[in-house]
Design a protein around this motif. Sequence first.
Motif, PDB file in Angstrom:
ATOM      1  N   GLU A 218      16.045   9.364  -0.691  1.00 22.62           N
ATOM      2  CA  GLU A 218      14.947   8.552  -1.532  1.00 22.62           C
ATOM      3  C   GLU A 218      15.360   8.245  -2.899  1.00 22.62           C
ATOM      4  OE1 GLU A 218      14.144  11.563   0.011  1.00 22.62           O
ATOM      5  OE2 GLU A 218      13.383  12.776  -1.373  1.00 22.62           O
ATOM      6  N   LYS A 219      16.208   9.069  -3.385  1.00 26.88           N
ATOM      7  CA  LYS A 219      16.608   8.708  -4.664  1.00 26.88           C
ATOM      8  C   LYS A 219      17.946   7.770  -4.681  1.00 26.88           C
ATOM      9  CE  LYS A 219      14.928  12.804  -6.789  1.00 26.88           C
ATOM     10  NZ  LYS A 219      14.789  14.165  -6.108  1.00 26.88           N
TER      11      LYS A 219
ATOM     12  N   GLY B  38      16.667   4.394  -5.742  1.00 24.08           N
ATOM     13  CA  GLY B  38      16.460   4.467  -7.292  1.00 24.08           C
ATOM     14  C   GLY B  38      17.833   4.463  -8.123  1.00 24.08           C
TER      15      GLY B  38
ATOM     16  N   SER C 133       5.397   5.545  -0.753  1.00 25.26           N
ATOM     17  CA  SER C 133       5.333   4.392  -1.582  1.00 25.26           C
ATOM     18  C   SER C 133       7.047   3.776  -1.437  1.00 25.26           C
ATOM     19  CB  SER C 133       5.116   4.591  -2.858  1.00 25.26           C
ATOM     20  OG  SER C 133       6.032   5.636  -3.358  1.00 25.26           O
ATOM     21  N   LEU C 134       8.084   4.588  -1.444  1.00 23.14           N
ATOM     22  CA  LEU C 134       9.280   3.945  -1.256  1.00 23.14           C
ATOM     23  C   LEU C 134       9.560   3.271   0.018  1.00 23.14           C
ATOM     24  CD1 LEU C 134      12.231   3.811  -2.806  1.00 23.14           C
ATOM     25  CD2 LEU C 134      12.814   6.105  -2.157  1.00 23.14           C
TER      26      LEU C 134
ATOM     27  N   ARG D 212       7.776   0.316   0.152  1.00 25.08           N
ATOM     28  CA  ARG D 212       8.582  -1.068  -0.497  1.00 25.08           C
ATOM     29  C   ARG D 212       9.989  -1.441   0.326  1.00 25.08           C
ATOM     30  NH1 ARG D 212       9.326   1.902  -5.611  1.00 25.08           N
ATOM     31  NH2 ARG D 212       7.621   3.083  -5.824  1.00 25.08           N
TER      32      ARG D 212
ATOM     33  N   TYR E 239       9.048  -5.740  -1.185  1.00 22.57           N
ATOM     34  CA  TYR E 239       8.255  -5.050  -2.419  1.00 22.57           C
ATOM     35  C   TYR E 239       6.967  -5.951  -2.401  1.00 22.57           C
ATOM     36  CZ  TYR E 239      11.480  -1.936  -4.607  1.00 22.57           C
ATOM     37  OH  TYR E 239      12.474  -0.625  -4.739  1.00 22.57           O
TER      38      TYR E 239
ATOM     39  N   VAL F 247      15.811   5.902   4.069  1.00 23.72           N
ATOM     40  CA  VAL F 247      15.277   6.457   2.651  1.00 23.72           C
ATOM     41  C   VAL F 247      14.525   7.815   2.994  1.00 23.72           C
ATOM     42  CG1 VAL F 247      13.211   6.434   1.163  1.00 23.72           C
ATOM     43  CG2 VAL F 247      14.990   4.471   1.283  1.00 23.72           C
TER      44      VAL F 247
END
Lengths: 80, 620
Positions: free
Chosen positions: A3-4, A7, B504-505, B508, B526, B584
């Motif tokens: 998950e990072k 980012g 949430s990720l 998105r 998004y 993710v």
Amino acid sequence: MSEKELGKKWDRCLADGAIKLGTGLGLGIVFSVLFFKRHTWPISLGSGAGLGMAYANCQNNLRSHYMLHRGDKQRGSTQC
Amino acid sequence: MLRACLRGANATARVSLLPAPQPRANVSVSASKVVVAGLLTVSGGIGGTVLYASVMLKTQHRCLRELATTAGEAKSVICSLEDYWGCLGLCLCVCVFSLEECNECHEHKERPVEEVAARLAQQEQEEQDISASVSASLEDSLASSAKATLQAIGAQEAALQAIMQHTDKLKEAMEAEVLPEEKSNQWKDLEAALADRTTALNDARAALSKANESLDSLRSVIDESKGLKISSVRPLVLAAEENLHNMVVDLDKMVMKVKLRLQSITLKLLSKLCADQELNRELAEQKVREKIHIDAALEQQKLEDQKALDSAVNTALQHVKEEARLDQERKLAELREVMEAEMRTQLRRQAAAHTDHVQDVLKVQEHELKAEAEQVLSSKMLEQETRYRQLTQEQLDNFTLDMNTAYARLKGVEEAIDSHVVAEDEARKAHQLWLSVEALSYSLKTAEADVPTVPLENAAQAVRDSCRDNDFALALASALPEKSLQRGVYSEASLRARFNSLRSLARRVALIDESRNSLYQYFLSYLQAALLFEKRQEAPPSQLSSEDLDPFKLLSYASYCLEHGDLELAAKLVNQLRGEARRVVEDWLIEARLTLETRQVVNLLSAYANAVGLGTTQAP
């Protein structure tokens, strides 16, 4: 962590965009100043080029997971 | 006289040998006879001599005196002899009685058989010895008495001769008409002859006394040997008695001869005096006086003759009786010997037969008794043995029983202990397993927010150690994922928290997948995430349909599950995400899977340990 990753990618994207934009802008400015008599078009060109590169880079980066590289194929074939 | 005395003594001896009740009366009777006879003879002698003296002259007086002295001496001798015989008879009676009594008292004792035989032998030996001694003594005394008797007889003969000489001389002196010188010579010769006669008479008397003594001793010895009552001595005794009797007879004869001679002398002299002329002058004075005396004296003399005849007859009778008795005794002795011998042989035979019979009977008895005793003994022994065997067997059985029971109990106890040990071991192991599993499960709880648990390696190792022989547990323990061992697992809370941030990720990037992954798509996704609103948590259905595969829905389902603690379902739901969302949440999913696995294993182990523990522990 997976998950990072996103980012991180976004960070890199932004950083890269910023850099490219800045660089483009800078170059544009430089070119504009130097070569193009302070026209704005090299600045926008440069920033735009920079932005565009950044966008493409970012996209590429974000897609990188889904892309199969030649090396992977080769690696994959060798691995198989 | 002597013979009478001897006869009397023998009679007393014979009577005393028999168990007669009143021997003393017989003794007294015979003794009285003897005494009376003696007294009569003595008185006769004295009277005769007195008469003779009264008729004779002074020398006749002297002669008479001498006669009187001799008669007196004879009388004294006879009296002493009488007394002696009486005493001897009495003594003999007493001695024999005492001997008899002693013998009787000896015979009253009872002796055993072997002792009797030994005693008999001993007695025989003794008898032999005694008989030898007795025979020797008898022979000695016989010899001495024979010698003495011979001497006495010789002396009596000599006395007789002297008396005859004297009487001849006296006759000569009285009858012969010789001159006075010759007469005096004659009277001297007569005196000499008288002296000779007196000496001869004295010698005769002495010899007679000696002979009597020896005869007495012989008699005493004979009586002693008779008193011993030994049969072997009897012939000797009889022979001695015969000899004694003969000697006594001879001696008596001689004495009688002498007496008769003396008496005849007196008578002759008396007659001579009557016819003598020289003495008539003296007698004429006393003729008348003396006629009566002579008549009396003649009467007396007749009486005395009668008595003498009686006594002679008596003595002869006694001698004959004695001889007869001796013969009888001899015959009796012979017969007794024969009988004795026969009796002895018969007795010997009987004794032999008796001993044989007794031996046989004893043997038989011995056999019988032995057999009986052996039987009894064997039966008793058998009984004892059986009883002993029984007792020992019983004891052995009891002992074996006890031993068996003890052994069984011991075995039981051992088994119980072993099973207990085993059970305790099992329990301990189970406990250990449980403890280790508890430790493992506890170590699972050590996960804090965003910090994984401690590496479960130690706990897993402990678990593995505590269940070495338990394959199931081992398999389970080894089924723990490697990552959890090395790194530990995240707790559910942390996962939940992480998921919330992930959600949430994931929302998105819900539109991004392999085909749509440009930046424009990213922008759209998004935008979608910003514009789309779904329930925050929605209970998932039991079956997912195709429209439930929408990420937003899935995420809300997963949130719901997470909120309700169902990580597994959440993970399952999250597993349905595709594309970038999937990418993710990949890590989260791995972690969730890890946690789920670990938890599952730990739960299984715990359940197993609990089950095992429950199984081992026993309710009281």
